[in-house]
Design a protein around this motif. Structure first.
Motif, PDB file in Angstrom:
ATOM      1  N   ASP A  31       8.754  -9.876   0.944  1.00  0.00           N
ATOM      2  CA  ASP A  31       7.381  -9.528   1.293  1.00  0.00           C
ATOM      3  C   ASP A  31       7.105  -9.663   2.783  1.00  0.00           C
ATOM      4  O   ASP A  31       6.076  -9.176   3.273  1.00  0.00           O
ATOM      5  CB  ASP A  31       6.408 -10.399   0.490  1.00  0.00           C
TER       6      ASP A  31
ATOM      7  N   HIS B 210       1.722   1.076   0.722  1.00  0.00           N
ATOM      8  CA  HIS B 210       1.711  -0.013  -0.251  1.00  0.00           C
ATOM      9  C   HIS B 210       1.432   0.539  -1.637  1.00  0.00           C
ATOM     10  O   HIS B 210       0.587   1.424  -1.814  1.00  0.00           O
ATOM     11  CB  HIS B 210       0.667  -1.052   0.140  1.00  0.00           C
TER      12      HIS B 210
ATOM     13  N   THR C 153       7.927  -5.296   6.504  1.00  0.00           N
ATOM     14  CA  THR C 153       7.000  -4.162   6.482  1.00  0.00           C
ATOM     15  C   THR C 153       7.392  -3.203   7.597  1.00  0.00           C
ATOM     16  O   THR C 153       6.915  -3.313   8.724  1.00  0.00           O
ATOM     17  CB  THR C 153       5.541  -4.620   6.664  1.00  0.00           C
TER      18      THR C 153
ATOM     19  N   THR D 186       9.559   2.299  -6.824  1.00  0.00           N
ATOM     20  CA  THR D 186       9.446   2.202  -5.368  1.00  0.00           C
ATOM     21  C   THR D 186      10.475   3.088  -4.686  1.00  0.00           C
ATOM     22  O   THR D 186      10.179   3.772  -3.699  1.00  0.00           O
ATOM     23  CB  THR D 186       9.610   0.736  -4.923  1.00  0.00           C
TER      24      THR D 186
ATOM     25  N   SER E 292       9.279  -8.556  -5.328  1.00  0.00           N
ATOM     26  CA  SER E 292       8.823  -7.694  -4.248  1.00  0.00           C
ATOM     27  C   SER E 292       9.929  -6.700  -3.928  1.00  0.00           C
ATOM     28  O   SER E 292      11.121  -7.028  -4.036  1.00  0.00           O
ATOM     29  CB  SER E 292       8.484  -8.521  -2.994  1.00  0.00           C
TER      30      SER E 292
ATOM     31  N   LYS F 167       6.229  -0.141  -0.171  1.00  0.00           N
ATOM     32  CA  LYS F 167       6.347  -1.563  -0.493  1.00  0.00           C
ATOM     33  C   LYS F 167       5.511  -1.910  -1.718  1.00  0.00           C
ATOM     34  O   LYS F 167       4.378  -1.445  -1.870  1.00  0.00           O
ATOM     35  CB  LYS F 167       5.870  -2.399   0.702  1.00  0.00           C
ATOM     36  N   TRP F 168       6.086  -2.728  -2.594  1.00  0.00           N
ATOM     37  CA  TRP F 168       5.359  -3.256  -3.756  1.00  0.00           C
ATOM     38  C   TRP F 168       5.631  -4.745  -3.869  1.00  0.00           C
ATOM     39  O   TRP F 168       6.783  -5.180  -3.823  1.00  0.00           O
ATOM     40  CB  TRP F 168       5.820  -2.564  -5.040  1.00  0.00           C
TER      41      TRP F 168
ATOM     42  N   THR G 296       4.643   1.830   6.699  1.00  0.00           N
ATOM     43  CA  THR G 296       4.815   1.499   5.284  1.00  0.00           C
ATOM     44  C   THR G 296       3.557   1.809   4.471  1.00  0.00           C
ATOM     45  O   THR G 296       2.431   1.491   4.880  1.00  0.00           O
ATOM     46  CB  THR G 296       5.162   0.003   5.129  1.00  0.00           C
TER      47      THR G 296
ATOM     48  N   SER H 211      -2.948   0.551   2.618  1.00  0.00           N
ATOM     49  CA  SER H 211      -2.982  -0.910   2.497  1.00  0.00           C
ATOM     50  C   SER H 211      -2.882  -1.292   1.032  1.00  0.00           C
ATOM     51  O   SER H 211      -3.213  -0.507   0.137  1.00  0.00           O
ATOM     52  CB  SER H 211      -4.277  -1.472   3.095  1.00  0.00           C
ATOM     53  N   ALA H 212      -2.476  -2.521   0.799  1.00  0.00           N
ATOM     54  CA  ALA H 212      -2.359  -2.999  -0.578  1.00  0.00           C
ATOM     55  C   ALA H 212      -3.722  -3.059  -1.239  1.00  0.00           C
ATOM     56  O   ALA H 212      -3.860  -2.750  -2.428  1.00  0.00           O
ATOM     57  CB  ALA H 212      -1.689  -4.376  -0.589  1.00  0.00           C
TER      58      ALA H 212
END
Length: 808
Positions: free
Chosen positions: A30, A39, A33, A269, A208, A281-282, A37, A119-120
């Motif tokens: 995590d 999310h 990044t 992903t 992650s 990214k996850w 990236t 963004s996440a």
């Protein structure tokens, strides 16, 4: 030559890796990044079994920051089916297992759509705008009901809820007698049914995944135990050339088998990164871990044991139902059959039959969890030994001594067909009994029973062994396992004399960087501080079978030994040339090569520099001190030990308190006592947690009701007792270091020790089992139920015979 370097093997070195872990200067997935990236957030099914009639993502695609919204139908042609590498029978039923559900969902928590956003937070917000319509289907939850002919089906196209049935019979295999004859002829027969509850690995670091497709390779960072296996399976599943994939497992915050997987999220992903040509990214939330990362255990165990009146065991029959959940994951079908080789444990059992039926249900898939099949087996046989002892009126330790393999009988081929190379159960037990104060506790127990003390004392025993170092490729092949069990290592001696060790084992808390440095330092005679260990990256470490099954030291560590020995052999040729002597006259000790009978010599570092310069090397010798080794052992390793637990059980409230716990383990020769101690303590915590605290519970609709750490009870240090630990040492004969595995021993041994202690405390009240976890409510119900049964039962004569047991 006299050694001036203190031996590293057996030295209690503090772990090299702890400095960055403790200070936070570490490399979790995590933390990565890459520029640009996106999310991911994943929408998961709230229902356990349903057809997906429609998914409307229109509003989600319009939301701020959203770059893409993908459903299963969008990637149906490229996502393939998640791999299962262990087809245990030729007729095994294996359903299609999409990473992202297409037409149906088969457990609550299955992925149905994914959002990619800047963004996440924006990705998570967009999930609320996705509208999914479900058409409910019958939910299958109970294994015993699932195998009935009229049961609804998890996968209608399979026509059954049975994944496979695997059997082993000692008479058919030629390793023992006929178990039915043994049961029929038994002077004493005890039958019991035990339940291994479903557990959640609950590793500290959430899963992650980061995928960057923008370079010459597609690079994946993943919190995984198996970077090499993951790379191969991604290539085979998704049609990407293997050499175009690089997988990096940076520091990984625990796994316990829970990260031994090719996960839906890794596939999702990877696919989205490839489709969008952007880094993606996850990182999961804790509740996602609970519902979607695979679970462990979940078995119904029916056992029958036959014996003579003097306590000699004559046969053992085991019938299992094992819950696979909704799909097969990487090694799901094979996990319960690993236990087939361990139900006989340390005992000389002349006749044995094992059968296991794997069953599909609408629950989260199961797979390996610390010990993987062997804790389940150890629990059952150690509980049965106590039940048999109670039926015979024998002390449970006396019964074990009567039936176990004596130290002078090794190597010993068991009724399950394995050859235990070494062991000394007597020594470990004698030491444990001494530390525990067994006789004094028995006297106190008798006094409490005499006075009717509401708090009763129980003594639990677990004398165990395990097969670990999951490795011998030929054995794995005979079990239809989809890979070998070898491990690879490379050693590079740099021109300055410093050493790089490259290992295919991938650490997630085991301390490889420290232990491998100790092994290499000892073998090469260089300072511990001069060794660096590289791992967890398929580019820098291209060969490996990764970390699980207590195989790191007994397989990966021995590969390091073999590579180091090759370095010494190569350096010896160069040393003989430089010292102008016969190679037969060169001696090596403590990092220095010398001419026998003289004071002439040269150090390994000097030879490394000479090899680098290559000005004066023997003909045919390459200008380096590098070496590779791939080690495939001939046998498993078999650590063993004796664990003793004393519990105080309040018969009025059901409260259980562990008063004392002693474990004496024999893990062969020890590389680093601190690491061994840490592994044992961690294992004890997880085994005791199964006995007393943890259980994944579903409601009647298939919803996981223990989906947060507020509901799923993971014990803290405050909930656990102090442990008294010690070791005996019986070196393995199957490898040059004499080492055995230790990573799973504490978990395997401790659960039956605790449950045996609880049952022992209240057996005189009529209790012969308490279902795990042994919560105060379950203990209280068992006690009050037994008292009620005693008060209403007509008086009956005693005598030995078959007694039926079951879940409380």
């Amino acid at each position: 030559m006299t050694s001036t370097v203190e031996p590293e093997l057996g030295r209690a070195r503090k772990r090299k890796e702890d400095a960055r872990l403790i200070t936070g200067r570490t490399r979790w997935t995590d933390n990565s990044t890459p520029p640009g990236t996106l999310h991911l957030a994943i929408l998961r099914s709230p229902v356990a079994h349903a057809r997906i009639t429609s998914i409307d993502v229109t509003e989600a695609r319009r939301m701020s920051g959203v770059q893409a919204v993908i459903t299963g139908r969008d990637i149906a042609g490229e996502q393939g089916s998640l791999p299962c590498a262990w087809p245990i029978t030729e007729d095994m039923k294996s359903p299609n297992a999409p990473a992202l559900a297409v037409d149906t969902v088969n457990f609550a928590g299955e992925a149905v759509a994914v959002v990619a956003a800047r963004s996440a937070a924006e990705a998570r917000d967009a999930l609320d705008a996705i509208d999914v319509d479900y058409e409910d289907m019958p939910v299958v939850l109970d294994m015993e009901s699932a195998i009935k002919a009229d049961s609804p089906l998890v996968h209608e196209d399979l026509g059954t809820n049975v994944n496979a049935t695997w059997t082993f019979d000692s008479a058919e295999a030629g390793t023992g007698g006929d178990v039915e004859q043994a049961l029929d002829a038994a002077e004493v027969k005890v039958e019991r049914t035990f339940r291994q509850q479903r557990l959640i690995p609950a590793f500290m670091e959430p899963r992650s995944v980061v995928v960057d497709p923008t370079g010459e390779q597609i690079t994946m960072w993943s919190a995984t135990q198996v970077p090499h296996i993951l790379r191969l399976m991604l290539a085979m599943t998704l049609g990407e050339p293997e050499h175009r994939i690089r997988v990096i497992a940076p520091d990984v915050g625990g796994g316990f088998g829970g990260k031994l997987q090719v996960t839906p999220e890794e596939v999702i992903t990877f696919l989205l990164a490839r489709k969008l040509n952007r880094p993606v990214k996850w990182t999961e939330s804790r509740s996602e871990t609970m519902v979607s990362a695979h679970h462990g255990r979940d078995q119904v165990q029916k056992l029958a044991i036959a014996a003579r009146r003097d306590g000699t065991i004559t046969g053992l029959k085991v019938e299992l139902l094992a819950d696979m959940g909704a799909y097969l994951r990487l090694v799901s079908p094979g996990v319960p059959i690993l236990g087939a080789f361990m139900f006989n444990a340390i005992y000389k059992i002349p006749a044995y039959h094992f059968s296991c039926t794997n069953v599909f249900t609408n629950k989260t898939p199961t797979d390996a969890y610390r010990g993987a099949g062997r804790p389940e087996a150890t629990f059952a046989i150690e509980r049965m030994m106590d039940e048999l002892a109670a039926e015979l009126g024998m002390d449970p330790m006396e019964l074990r001594r009567k039936n176990w393999i004596n130290h002078d009988e090794f190597p010993y081929t068991t009724v399950a067909g394995l050859t235990y190379d070494s062991g000394n159960y007597e020594a470990a037990t004698d030491r444990a009994m001494q530390l525990f104060g067994y006789e004094q506790l028995r006297q106190e127990q008798a006094e409490r029973r005499r006075t009717g003390d509401p708090v009763q004392l129980g003594i639990g025993i677990s004398t165990f062994t395990e097969m670990c170092g999951l490795a011998p490729s030929r054995i794995l092949g005979s079990l239809s396992y989809g890979a070998g069990g070898w491990e690879h290592a490379s050693i590079r001696v740099l021109p300055t004399g410093k050493v790089e060790v490259v290992t295919g084992s991938s650490a997630h808390g085991q301390g490889h960087e420290t232990a491998w440095s100790q092994i290499a330092a000892d073998r090469l005679g260089v300072p511990f501080e001069d060794v660096t260990v590289l791992h967890g990256d398929t580019q820098s470490s291209p060969k490996g079978m990764d970390t699980y099954g207590s195989r790191s030291l007994t397989v990966g560590g021995i590969a390091v030994v073999q590579a180091a020995d090759k370095v010494v052999a190569k350096a010896k040729k160069i040393a003989a040339h430089l010292l102008e002597c016969s190679e037969d006259d060169v001696e090596f000790s403590a990092g220095r090569f010398g001419v026998r009978g003289t004071d002439r010599g040269t150090a390994l570092g000097d030879i490394a520099l000479a090899a680098f310069a290559a000005h004066d090397l023997p003909d045919g010798v390459e200008p380096n001190l590098d070496a590779d080794a791939t080690y495939d052992p001939d046998n498993f390793s078999f650590p063993h030990g004796t664990h003793l637990c004393a519990t105080e059980v309040d018969t009025e409230t059901g409260r259980v308190r562990i008063r004392s716990y002693v474990s004496v383990d024999d893990v062969g020769a020890v590389v680093n006592p601190l690491i061994v101690e840490g592994q044992v303590h961690g294992g004890l915590a997880q085994g005791i947690a199964q006995a007393l605290f943890e259980e994944a519970v579903y409601d009647e609709e298939g919803t996981l009701t223990t989906a947060t750490l507020a509901d799923y009870l993971v014990p803290s240090a405050a909930d656990l007792p102090e442990f008294t630990t010690d070791r005996t040492e019986t070196p393995a004969t199957s490898n040059p270091l004499g080492v055995k595995g230790v990573g799973e021993a504490g978990t395997i041994a401790s659960t039956p020790a605790v449950v045996n202690a609880i049952v022992d405390a209240v057996r005189h009240l009529g209790v012969d089992d308490v279902e795990m976890p042994c919560s105060p409510q379950r203990v209280w119900r068992a006690v009050t139920g037994a008292r009620a049964a005693k008060s209403t039962a007509p008086e009956a004569g005693g005598g030995l015979g078959s007694i039926q047991g079951g879940d409380q």
